[in-house]
Design an enzyme around this catalytic site. Structure first.
Site, PDB file in Angstrom:
ATOM      1  N   ASP A 508       0.831  -1.210   0.000  1.00  0.00           N
ATOM      2  CA  ASP A 508       0.000   0.000   0.000  1.00  0.00           C
ATOM      3  C   ASP A 508       0.865   1.259   0.000  1.00  0.00           C
ATOM      4  OD1 ASP A 508      -1.734  -2.088   0.586  1.00  0.00           O
ATOM      5  OD2 ASP A 508      -2.959  -0.883   1.936  1.00  0.00           O
ATOM      6  N   ASN A 577      -8.444  -2.582  -2.651  1.00  0.00           N
ATOM      7  CA  ASN A 577      -9.837  -2.271  -2.312  1.00  0.00           C
ATOM      8  C   ASN A 577     -10.134  -0.775  -2.436  1.00  0.00           C
ATOM      9  OD1 ASN A 577      -8.115  -2.149   0.143  1.00  0.00           O
ATOM     10  ND2 ASN A 577      -9.990  -1.414   1.120  1.00  0.00           N
ATOM     11  N   HIS A 578      -9.113   0.087  -2.432  1.00  0.00           N
ATOM     12  CA  HIS A 578      -9.359   1.519  -2.610  1.00  0.00           C
ATOM     13  C   HIS A 578      -9.405   1.919  -4.085  1.00  0.00           C
ATOM     14  CE1 HIS A 578      -9.239   3.371   1.485  1.00  0.00           C
ATOM     15  NE2 HIS A 578      -8.812   2.140   1.762  1.00  0.00           N
ATOM     16  N   HIS A 632      -3.944  -8.421  -3.363  1.00  0.00           N
ATOM     17  CA  HIS A 632      -4.031  -7.281  -2.458  1.00  0.00           C
ATOM     18  C   HIS A 632      -4.480  -7.685  -1.061  1.00  0.00           C
ATOM     19  CE1 HIS A 632      -4.522  -3.271  -0.893  1.00  0.00           C
ATOM     20  NE2 HIS A 632      -5.730  -3.610  -0.480  1.00  0.00           N
ATOM     21  N   HIS A 721      -2.639  -4.563   2.018  1.00  0.00           N
ATOM     22  CA  HIS A 721      -3.938  -4.297   2.623  1.00  0.00           C
ATOM     23  C   HIS A 721      -3.908  -3.914   4.093  1.00  0.00           C
ATOM     24  CE1 HIS A 721      -8.231  -4.247   2.720  1.00  0.00           C
ATOM     25  NE2 HIS A 721      -8.382  -5.369   3.406  1.00  0.00           N
TER      26      HIS A 721
END
Length: 805
Positions: A508, A577-578, A632, A721
């Site tokens: 990330d 997820n973003h 991820h 993540h």
């Protein structure tokens, strides 16, 4: 000193001009060569297997049509269980055919087969070399029956129909002179990593040589030679009919003969890191063969210098840990390498997926007698045998015992080497400079992506000073063009990428652009206008969550997109997820596009919409060398096979409340986490991310990891993540690694950031940076206050006193 080993079983007759090749990590296959005495030599086509656990020979009778008898041929191992043979001489001035033969050990019975090859071949030759540098077989030099050659040919074993290709060097490029009876090996470690290094040989007019050259194929397809410099020591005596092996970054030149056939030559060592030559004891052989296992150097057969007309059948061994000139101790001995994959052999080898022969049936293991030995290999006849047993056992993919740390503040270019388990203990400094040539790409020149790289890719610059500045280097139209260019590349890629090592993996980033620049500064960038980048020697993989929370999502996203456009085959982006419009409209990216680009994000043609269109077409997973799965989030409870990931359909829109099995798989892939420690098994509710207890976001235990790896023939999972305090964290006994590349998450946790460098031998090397005093300034405080960050994973007990909670 060297020792002569006792040998058992069906021992081969004394010979020379043969080949010995390590197969499966614990067996050596001998093929061909010439037997007899002066004037009565007989060329053979017999094959023997040497079990290194007991020094026992067994003559093997593979099915199929074996190659004709030959000597002075070349052999190499492809992956772990496939041996290939090319060229050689048959006696009386005749040469072997130009056919490529494969000896396949993957099935229950070994079998010879002729590899179908289209088009031109390297032609008949002897005294040449052939190495396997995945996925290429490379043939160099030798004699075609009339003259010595210095041509280079390669065959891609992963691309059918198979075809030999002749390397065309640039006009005027340097190259070694034609030669025969030289030696060549591929370096797997250090500044020469990825090079085929050639030493010595004999010219067509019988002149002995002592030069060393490195051959490298760059990621853009260019080939070139580099002559090895000598900064210390004297070059070895000229020689030919020698052998060569790499021991870490050191090239060992074993035996050989010069103009005086009665003179034995020392084992010469070239250190590719210091460019220094040293001499060890002599192996006293020529026209022999050699290999190494762990720190043991073996030599078999050939002639000795006292009786240069009668071949031997001796098996000699040198313990390299007993050679002080090498600077190696038994404690630091590297794990035993496998011959073809450059990866350490696992206890249960994975299925070989792509080779020259027929594919192995899914779920079947290679034959047990070649895959592994139930007893660690031993060396009969050596006093140190009992102490060496454990060091020779094949190892699985491993995390390095040390981690590299970029020192923060003004010293980010300084690198320290410290213990991976005691991060506070400082070790010696390292300063290894690679020497790749600048890559040439078809998109060099004007263009939005090149402008972004020129203006943003400045490792080490102080981006923190401009926090709060709503300006951006591009206007909305230019950003939209960059998104469109990137989309053209992303939409062509599969959902599951298949990648090669060496490769750098990032976790990330979350708009933490200064941290990305600090990682680039400390551990090299793919492209640097002021220094050599390393994109021509390795790939880059980013695991998602590029945007939100941080103040520089636009810089982060535009630079990664620009690099993707410039190097589409080497920069790999998968989705987090973003990378979801529902999420990034809440956590900052939508607002940043509105403020800094002066746009209406809700317009269908806005940059924010174009970014999210790219996100919806991004790949969601990657597999490195068929062994390491990179995703991820996690595997949750719904993902059981690789096809569950690779078959996801695009554009992929994430359901906020999954109602079908497929939607739950997407949620598990992007949102699930490992359980808090290895003692918590199964699938449990993820209360941190799913406080209402709906069950849609879960945690998965170490049992799920082990089950998934076993059923999919994998060795490790790397995921992102979650914030972890040291930048990386091991789970499931080291079979899963969590990676986080942004420091001081949301200005609260003082965590380190990390990348993982996966070497060609699949050793995973963590490299970390610590937060700076001003790192909190790069997080969007309004977002942080309104939506508190997910807390970091619980610290391992041994580390809880090192960082504040």
């Amino acid at each position: 000193m060297s020792t002569v080993e006792d040998q058992n079983g069906e021992q081969p007759s004394a010979r020379f001009g043969h080949t010995t090749t390590v197969v499966g990590g614990t067996r050596v296959i001998l093929f061909g060569g010439a037997t007899g005495d002066a004037g009565r030599y007989t060329i053979t086509a017999d094959a023997y297997a040497l079990d290194l656990s007991s020094n026992t020979w067994q003559k093997i009778q593979p099915d199929g049509t074996a190659p004709a008898a030959r000597a002075a041929h070349a052999a190499a191992c492809v992956d772990q269980f496939q041996l290939v043979i090319y060229g050689g001489a048959t006696g009386g001035g005749s040469l072997s055919s130009d056919e490529l033969y494969l000896l396949d050990f993957r099935n229950d019975q070994s079998a010879w087969m002729l590899v179908p090859v289209l088009g031109n071949t390297p032609g008949r030759r002897y005294g040449h070399t052939m190495v396997f540098h995945k996925p290429l077989l490379i043939v160099f030099g030798g004699n075609n029956g009339q003259t010595a050659e210095n041509d280079i040919w390669y065959l891609d074993v992963e691309r059918a129909p198979f075809q030999w290709n002749k390397v065309q060097l640039a006009a005027g490029a340097k190259a070694p002179m034609p030669r025969v009876y030289h030696a060549a090996e591929v370096c797997q470690e250090g500044p020469a990593n990825g090079m085929m290094v050639v030493f010595g040989g004999r010219t067509g007019d019988n002149k002995s040589l002592k030069d060393a050259w490195g051959l490298r194929q760059h990621r853009d397809g260019r080939w070139d030679w580099v002559e090895a410099p000598t900064k210390k020591g004297s070059s070895p005596e000229p020689r030919f009919q020698h052998s060569a092996v790499f021991f870490g970054p050191k090239l060992l030149i074993v035996g050989g003969r010069g103009d005086d056939v009665t003179k034995s030559l020392p084992t010469s060592v070239y250190d590719t890191e210091t460019c220094e030559w040293k001499n060890l004891i002599s192996i006293n052989r020529f026209r022999h063969s050699s290999w190494h296992l762990s720190s043991l150097l073996f030599a078999y057969g050939g002639f000795n210098h006292k009786h240069p007309s009668a071949p031997t059948a001796d098996l000699q061994v040198i313990d390299l840990t007993q050679q002080p000139e090498l600077g190696v101790t038994r404690k630091s001995t590297p794990a035993a390498p496998t011959a073809g994959r450059a990866a350490a052999l696992p206890e249960t080898p994975p299925t070989i997926g792509r080779g020259l022969g027929p594919a192995q049936a899914p779920g079947t293991a290679p034959p047990g007698n070649l895959a592994r030995s139930p007893t660690p290999p031993r060396l009969a006849g050596t006093a140190q045998a009992a102490n060496r047993r454990k060091e020779l056992v094949g190892q699985d993919i491993r995390i390095a015992h040390q981690v590299y740390v970029g020192v923060p503040k003004e010293f980010s270019a300084l690198v320290r080497k410290i213990s991976i388990d005691k991060l506070e203990d400082e070790g010696k400094k390292i300063n290894k400079q690679a020497s790749p040539l600048a890559i040439v790409h078809e998109h060099d020149g004007p263009g939005i992506h090149n402008r972004v790289i020129k203006e943003l890719l400045k490792p080490g610059e102080d981006y923190e000073s401009s926090v709060g500045d709503d300006s951006f280097i591009l206007d909305a139209r230019e950003v939209a063009d960059l998104c469109d260019q990137t989309f053209d590349h992303i939409q062509k890629e599969p959902m599951m990428l298949r990648l090669r090592a060496p490769i750098k993996v990032y976790g990330d980033i979350h708009g933490q652009f200064p941290d990305l620049m600090r990682l680039f500064k400390a551990f090299k960038a793919p492209h640097d206008l002021n220094e050599d980048g390393d994109i021509d020697t390795l790939d880059y993989l980013f695991l998602g969550d590029y945007v939100d929370r941080g103040a520089y999502s636009l810089e982060t996203m535009c630079l990664l997109f620009a690099l993707k456009c410039r190097y589409p085959a080497q920069i790999h982006l998968i989705r987090g997820n973003h990378e979801d419009r529902t999420i990034n409209q809440i956590y900052g990216f939508r607002d940043e596009c509105r403020r800094r680009l002066g746009e209406d994000p809700d317009h269908h043609a806005s940059c924010w919409s174009k970014f999210n269109k790219c996100f919806e077409w991004m790949s969601v997973g990657a597999i490195i060398e068929h062994r390491i799965l990179c995703i991820h989030g996690g595997i949750g409870g719904a993902i059981h096979t690789l096809d569950d990931i690779g078959s996801m359909q695009r554009p992929l829109v994430v359901a906020q409340v999954p109602s079908t099995d497929q939607e739950q798989k997407v949620t598990d892939l992007l949102w699930s986490d490992p359980t808090d420690n290895d003692s918590i098994e199964g699938v449990t509710v993820n209360e941190t991310r799913d406080p209402d207890g709906s069950g849609r976001i879960v945690k998965f235990g170490p049992d799920r990891v082990h089950e998934f790896l076993k059923s999919n023939d994998l060795s490790m999972i790397i995921r992102a993540h979650e914030c972890v305090m040291d930048g990386f964290e091991r789970f499931a006994g080291g079979k899963l690694i969590t990676l986080f590349s942004a420091t001081d998450y949301c200005g609260h946790h003082k965590n380190a950031g990390a990348l993982l460098f996966i070497r060609r031998d699949l050793t995973v090397v963590p490299k970390i940076i610590y937060p700076t005093e001003r790192s909190h300034a790069v997080w969007d405080s309004a977002i942080t206050q309104a939506r508190p960050p997910t807390p970091p994973r619980p610290l391992p007990r041994a580390r809880r006193e090192d960082f504040p909670s």
